[in-house]
Design a protein around this motif. Structure first.
Motif, short mmCIF file in Angstrom:
data_model
loop_
_atom_site.label_atom_id
_atom_site.label_comp_id
_atom_site.label_asym_id
_atom_site.label_seq_id
_atom_site.Cartn_x
_atom_site.Cartn_y
_atom_site.Cartn_z
N ARG A 106 70.73 55.28 17.57
CA ARG A 106 71.66 54.18 17.36
C ARG A 106 71.11 52.85 17.88
O ARG A 106 71.47 51.79 17.39
CB ARG A 106 73.00 54.49 18.03
CG ARG A 106 73.84 55.44 17.22
CD ARG A 106 75.26 55.53 17.72
NE ARG A 106 75.36 56.11 19.04
CZ ARG A 106 75.74 55.45 20.13
NH1 ARG A 106 76.02 54.16 20.06
NH2 ARG A 106 75.81 56.05 21.29
N GLU A 109 69.23 51.42 14.99
CA GLU A 109 69.94 51.09 13.77
C GLU A 109 70.35 49.63 13.74
O GLU A 109 70.65 49.04 14.79
CB GLU A 109 71.20 51.97 13.65
CG GLU A 109 70.87 53.43 13.43
CD GLU A 109 72.13 54.29 13.45
OE1 GLU A 109 73.20 53.73 13.78
OE2 GLU A 109 72.03 55.49 13.17
N THR A 177 78.23 51.02 10.64
CA THR A 177 76.89 51.61 10.76
C THR A 177 76.93 52.93 11.53
O THR A 177 75.98 53.71 11.46
CB THR A 177 75.95 50.64 11.47
OG1 THR A 177 76.49 50.32 12.76
CG2 THR A 177 75.75 49.37 10.66
N PRO A 180 77.99 57.20 9.43
CA PRO A 180 77.20 58.41 9.13
C PRO A 180 77.08 59.34 10.33
O PRO A 180 77.19 60.57 10.17
CB PRO A 180 75.83 57.84 8.72
CG PRO A 180 76.10 56.44 8.31
CD PRO A 180 77.22 55.97 9.17
N SER A 181 76.87 58.77 11.52
CA SER A 181 76.75 59.60 12.71
C SER A 181 78.09 60.26 13.04
O SER A 181 78.13 61.44 13.43
CB SER A 181 76.29 58.75 13.90
OG SER A 181 75.00 58.22 13.66
N TRP A 210 75.20 58.96 2.53
CA TRP A 210 74.15 58.23 3.25
C TRP A 210 72.85 59.06 3.20
O TRP A 210 72.36 59.53 4.23
CB TRP A 210 74.56 58.01 4.71
CG TRP A 210 75.84 57.24 4.87
CD1 TRP A 210 76.01 55.89 4.75
CD2 TRP A 210 77.13 57.78 5.21
NE1 TRP A 210 77.32 55.55 4.98
CE2 TRP A 210 78.04 56.69 5.27
CE3 TRP A 210 77.61 59.07 5.46
CZ2 TRP A 210 79.39 56.86 5.57
CZ3 TRP A 210 78.96 59.23 5.76
CH2 TRP A 210 79.83 58.14 5.80
N GLN A 212 69.79 58.37 2.94
CA GLN A 212 68.62 57.85 3.63
C GLN A 212 68.84 57.73 5.14
O GLN A 212 67.95 57.26 5.85
CB GLN A 212 68.25 56.47 3.06
CG GLN A 212 67.95 56.48 1.57
CD GLN A 212 66.88 57.50 1.21
OE1 GLN A 212 65.88 57.63 1.90
NE2 GLN A 212 67.11 58.23 0.12
N HIS A 213 69.99 58.13 5.60
CA HIS A 213 70.26 58.04 7.03
C HIS A 213 69.44 59.08 7.80
O HIS A 213 69.09 60.14 7.27
CB HIS A 213 71.74 58.24 7.31
CG HIS A 213 72.16 57.87 8.70
ND1 HIS A 213 72.12 58.76 9.75
CD2 HIS A 213 72.60 56.69 9.21
CE1 HIS A 213 72.55 58.15 10.85
NE2 HIS A 213 72.84 56.89 10.55
N LYS A 215 70.24 61.13 10.00
CA LYS A 215 70.91 62.41 10.24
C LYS A 215 71.07 63.23 8.96
O LYS A 215 71.51 64.39 9.03
CB LYS A 215 72.27 62.17 10.88
CG LYS A 215 72.18 61.78 12.35
CD LYS A 215 73.55 61.71 12.97
CE LYS A 215 73.44 61.57 14.48
NZ LYS A 215 72.67 60.40 14.92
#
Length: 262
Positions: A106, A109, A177, A180-181, A210, A212-213, A215
């Motif tokens: 994070r 990010e 942002t 996704p997490s 997401w 491309q994230h 996770k």
């Protein structure tokens, strides 16, 4: 003695001897009957004693087997307790690792704008606003506090409360942002609560929304894990292959390759 008496004497002697012999037969037979009865009693007694000895030995053997089984059960119970403790410790270490990794990621990010500000209306001629004010942006600091609160619940093993907090975060901040997490940890919460179907659905949202994230690859690994636990080995294999194809070179891809070899 007269000659006649002399002739009868041998006959009388023989008759007397015969009578004596006949009279002794019942007594001798009775004597033999008693001896046979005593012999049978002795034989029966020996057989009974042998049977009692055999039963006693069998009971002793059974008691020894019961004691041995109890000792083996106690040993296995101890092993189960040890393995359970080691498993819980491993899960806790893995959980702490992912939380620490989450914190590190994070920091890398991109952050949303720090605060929202009202756009100055553009004046046109008579001073009327030409455009409406844009939608205010979220407060990154407040979002971060909410996310950290949910993550701390998960770390404290308050899984049900953590799952509810992550679900609320995603619903309230779908464009954050951190969304996704939060969605990823929602899937982990469902898995910790042994609800693999909801865990699969939650992790698939991470991959689809997401892709491309950071996770997303781990979310797919978690999907494969749940599929295996549900007995869907074919689906798990397909998911692991998807990790290798979609995210080559990632740690998740290496994990997928190792699991595909088993």
């Amino acid at each position: 003695m007269t000659p006649r008496r002399l002739r009868l004497a041998p006959v009388l002697s023989t008759l007397a001897l015969l009578l004596a012999t006949l009279g002794a037969q019942p007594a001798r037979a009775g004597l033999f009957d008693d001896e046979e009865a005593r012999r049978q009693i002795r034989d029966t007694s020996f057989k009974v004693n042998d049977r009692i000895d055999a039963l006693s030995k069998g009971q002793i053997d059974l008691v020894n087997q019961i004691v041995a089984l109890r000792e083996e059960n106690a040993r296995l119970h101890g092993q189960v307790e040890t393995l359970t403790f080691e498993l819980e410790s491993a899960k806790k270490r893995q959980q702490d690792f992912y939380i620490d990794l989450d914190t590190r990621l994070r920091k890398l990010e991109p952050q949303a704008p720090s605060a929202s500000s009202e756009a100055k209306p553009a004046e046109d001629g008579g001073g009327q606003a030409a455009e409406a004010s844009p939608k205010p942006a979220g407060d990154p600091a407040a979002e971060s506090r909410e996310y950290e609160s949910a993550l701390n619940l998960f770390k404290a093993n308050k899984i049900k409360e953590a799952g509810a907090a992550f679900a609320a975060f995603v619903k309230a901040h779908p464009d954050s942002t951190l969304a996704p997490s939060a969605q990823y940890w929602l899937g982990n919460a469902h898995y910790s609560l042994r609800d693999c179907k909801k865990a699969i659905d939650a992790h698939r949202v991470v991959v689809s929304k997401w892709p491309q994230h950071a996770k997303a690859p781990d979310a797919l690994i978690n999907v494969a894990t749940c599929q295996q636990e549900l007995g869907d080995d074919k689906g798990a294999k397909t998911t692991l292959n998807a990790v290798v194809i979609k995210y080559p070179g990632s740690p998740a891809a290496e994990t997928a390759k190792q699991r595909l070899k088993k």
